[in-house]
Structures are given as C-alpha cells and as structure tokens.
Scaffold this active site. Structure first.
Site: not given
Length: 324
Positions: A151, A232-233, A257, A262, A281, A283
């Site tokens: 990424i 990313a996270r 994102d 979550e 989330h 992406g």
C-alpha cells in the site's frame, strides 16, 4: 468442498456469487459475523473477513484452511491454527488489487483535505464566492509515507507526479522504495521525518510492536498544521491524541478510513470534527479489487484442495487436519 464466508455479502452491490465460475462444484456458504461458530459443519475453508477466528472456533471445526479475502490476518489465531494443522493464507495487496484501491482512497483524502473540499462546497452552496478558502498544493510540499509495503509503495507512486518531496519510513530502510521517493529512512528517524512533513500518510502494518505508533508524542513532533491520513489500521493511532491534536491545531486535518473499533460510531467526537474526512473502511472496496482478488483467492484455495499449499501462506503446519 465448502467455503464459509463470515459476511453475507462483500458489499451492498457485490456478492460472493462472483466466485462461482472460479470454484466450480464448490459450495459457497455465508453467515453473519456472530454466527460463525454455529455454521462450521462440513466446512473445509473459512474466509474470516474481519471476524476473529479464535482457538475455540478452530477447535470446533474440521476445516483445514483459513483464507482471508485480502491482506489482514490479525484477527486469526495463527499460532493455534498451526498447532491444530490448519493453514492460514491471504491475498497480498499487490496481487489482489487491494493496495492500488487503498492508495487511490489515500490520495482522495489527501487532496480533499489539502484543497479544503468541504469548505469549498459550503462556499458554493452558501453563495460566498468571495470567501472561498485557499487550499494547499502538493507541488513543492513534503509528504511522509509511513510504511512502504504494497500500500505504501502504491501511495508513493501515485503521489510522485504531483511534485512533492517524498520521504518513506519503513522497518528495513536499506531495501529502499519505489521510484519517486527522495529519501527512505527507518523508524528511529520517525520524529525527525514528522517534523519536516506537510502531510503524513500512514500505511504501516499493525502488529504488537506498532500498536499506537501515532500517539501524543508523534502528533507533537509533526509540523504544526500538517495533514494526517490513515488508510492502514485503526490500532496504529491513539484516537484521543489525534482529536486533541486537531483541536489544538497541531494537526491541520485528518483523513480516516480505519478505526480502533469497527464499525465506527459516526457520533464519535473525532469523526464529527470539522477538519476530519471519514470513510467506512472502504479503501479496498472497488470492483477492480473484487475481480482480481476473486481470481487469486480461487486459485489459492484450489491449490490447497488439490493437495498442495495455498499460494500465500502465513504459516506452515506440520500436518493438515482436513482436505476432503
């Protein structure tokens, strides 16, 4: 053979039926995330999505492969799977199109923040043409890309034509990075890099040593008013520290994102902040990613079912407990 997907659909407009031509004769079963433990009868392959696959679930089933439809396997107990003879595999971001899709969203967030898209739209609808805000250009700016895996590399490649100075930070800086990066350095220089950057894009891997890598000290080290994007996270970021940095003006805007928990609560103060652009989330979620990942996922599980290994394993069990 039977594969269980721990999500009813990939998205509102994409379903698992796209895999049927690639897995002829296979049974494609789905369930809701909370129902996995009760749906394991006759299952050979589990696709977890974001559902935790614990030791208890692995013990309860007879499946021999846990295969993610994408990159992350952090919700799977890989140690327990290895011990119990279960392969764990994934589809790398540069193979399944995940990295390209996520990188596009990162650029979207960065451009929208820099050009103050929400404020521009408000000026238009409010008929305030003479009060249009001035945006920031990437040309001549310094952008730090934290993490240069699939990424991060895809983000850097897309940023280069905009004309910024690009600095990459990765665990093994001697590897270098994609063409267009002006400098690649290691985690020990993170604060020095943050002090130079007009924008920071977080693309790092989440693991035990990187959790909370962006906290009060890191946001304080950033150039005042710098933009921050995380694709990313969520666990990489202390969200309370980010909110405090936004309120203090230390961070000029954030594009998010991914989140610590979550699905994220849209009423969280961080997500309601006027200088935050937030997406759910998404992406990775493009039709192009779905097509490429379907092909890679199907080829990998067929390889395992035919007596070989999955194509991108993250473990190597000494035996395979089930391969009907």
């Amino acid at each position: 053979m039977k594969v269980l997907f721990a999500r009813g659909r990939i998205s509102a407009d994409l379903s698992w039926t796209g895999l049927r031509p690639l897995l002829p004769g296979w049974q494609l079963a789905t369930c809701e995330p909370a129902e996995v433990a009760g749906q394991l009868a006759g299952v050979d392959v589990v696709c977890p999505m974001n559902v935790p696959i614990s030791r208890d679930i692995i013990t309860a089933g007879s499946f021999g492969l846990i295969h993610q439809f994408g990159v992350g396997v952090e919700t799977t107990d890989v140690e327990a799977a290895t011990e119990l003879g279960v392969w764990v595999a994934r589809v790398p971001g540069d193979v399944g199109g995940n990295a390209d899709s996520v990188a596009e969203l990162a650029i979207l967030h960065l451009l929208a923040l820099g050009r103050r898209l929400d404020e521009l739209r408000d000026a238009l609808t409010g008929r305030r043409w003479t009060q249009r805000p001035a945006g920031r250009s990437l040309d001549g700016a310094t952008v730090a890309v934290i993490g240069l895996g699939a990424i991060g590399a895809a983000v850097a490649r897309r940023l280069a034509p905009f004309g910024p100075r690009l600095i990459g930070v990765r665990a093994r800086p001697w590897i270098g990075g994609p063409e267009g990066l002006d400098e690649v350095t290691g985690p020990g220089q993170l604060h020095a890099v943050l002090a130079q950057a007009d924008a920071v894009v977080c693309c790092a891997m989440l693991h035990e040593g990187s959790a909370g890598m962006f906290g009060p000290a890191q946001f304080a080290a950033m150039r005042p008013g710098a933009l921050f994007v995380n694709v990313a996270r969520g666990g990489l970021v202390d969200e309370h520290a980010l909110l405090a940095a936004l309120e203090a003006g230390q961070v000029g805007g954030a594009g998010l994102d991914v989140y610590a928990r979550e699905p994220a609560d849209p009423d969280l103060p961080l997500l309601r902040h006027p200088r935050v652009i937030a997406t759910p989330h998404a992406g990775w979620l493009t039709t192009r990613m779905f097509e490429r990942t379907c092909a890679a996922f199907a080829a990998s599980v067929r390889s395992w079912a035919d007596g070989g290994e999955p194509h991108w394993p993250v473990n190597a069990p000494a035996f395979c407990r089930s391969r009907r």
